[in-house]
Design a protein around this motif. Sequence first.
Motif, PDB file in Angstrom:
ATOM      1  N   GLU A  15       0.770  -1.154  -0.068  1.00  0.00           N
ATOM      2  CA  GLU A  15       0.001   0.259  -0.437  1.00  0.00           C
ATOM      3  C   GLU A  15       0.967   0.997  -0.156  1.00  0.00           C
ATOM      4  OE1 GLU A  15      -2.454  -0.291   3.528  1.00  0.00           O
ATOM      5  OE2 GLU A  15      -3.653  -1.797   2.381  1.00  0.00           O
ATOM      6  N   ARG A  16       1.875   1.514   1.002  1.00  0.00           N
ATOM      7  CA  ARG A  16       2.903   2.595   0.866  1.00  0.00           C
ATOM      8  C   ARG A  16       3.564   2.512   0.119  1.00  0.00           C
ATOM      9  NH1 ARG A  16       5.648   3.187   6.759  1.00  0.00           N
ATOM     10  NH2 ARG A  16       4.206   1.972   7.846  1.00  0.00           N
ATOM     11  N   LYS A  18       2.446   1.796  -4.050  1.00  0.00           N
ATOM     12  CA  LYS A  18       1.315   2.675  -4.749  1.00  0.00           C
ATOM     13  C   LYS A  18       1.054   3.716  -4.626  1.00  0.00           C
ATOM     14  CE  LYS A  18      -2.977   0.749  -6.447  1.00  0.00           C
ATOM     15  NZ  LYS A  18      -4.587   0.147  -6.247  1.00  0.00           N
ATOM     16  N   ALA A  19       0.743   4.161  -3.522  1.00  0.00           N
ATOM     17  CA  ALA A  19       1.322   6.151  -2.803  1.00  0.00           C
ATOM     18  C   ALA A  19       1.669   6.259  -2.787  1.00  0.00           C
ATOM     19  CB  ALA A  19       0.044   5.633  -1.523  1.00  0.00           C
ATOM     20  N   ARG A  23       1.671   9.076  -6.098  1.00  0.00           N
ATOM     21  CA  ARG A  23       2.230  10.560  -5.778  1.00  0.00           C
ATOM     22  C   ARG A  23       3.188  10.625  -7.286  1.00  0.00           C
ATOM     23  NH1 ARG A  23       2.017   8.820  -0.766  1.00  0.00           N
ATOM     24  NH2 ARG A  23       3.942   8.729  -0.409  1.00  0.00           N
ATOM     25  N   GLU A  46       3.024  -4.444  -4.981  1.00  0.00           N
ATOM     26  CA  GLU A  46       2.327  -3.964  -4.376  1.00  0.00           C
ATOM     27  C   GLU A  46       0.887  -4.618  -4.003  1.00  0.00           C
ATOM     28  OE1 GLU A  46       0.503  -0.872  -7.353  1.00  0.00           O
ATOM     29  OE2 GLU A  46       2.848   0.464  -6.978  1.00  0.00           O
TER      30      GLU A  46
END
Length: 76
Positions: A15-16, A18-19, A23, A46
């Motif tokens: 999750e981190r 992918k975020a 961004r 991911e």
Amino acid sequence: MKKIENSVCLSDFGERVKAARIRKELSQTEVAFAVGINQSQYCRIESAKREVDLITAMRICQVLGLDLSDFIKAYM
């Protein structure tokens, strides 16, 4: 010492990552190429469907400007 569930840890990392990728407006293919893995491997990282080795995790974090130690500290 906290008990660490592998699936939770993998999911959190995915999750981190992918975020951060979103961004930076990068595609999975772009990140995978920069890391030196194929896009399907990166996609599975991911989505927490594949474990990631330390070197690959370090490379992903380097490409995305993440600090792997921040992630590790969250589980200590």
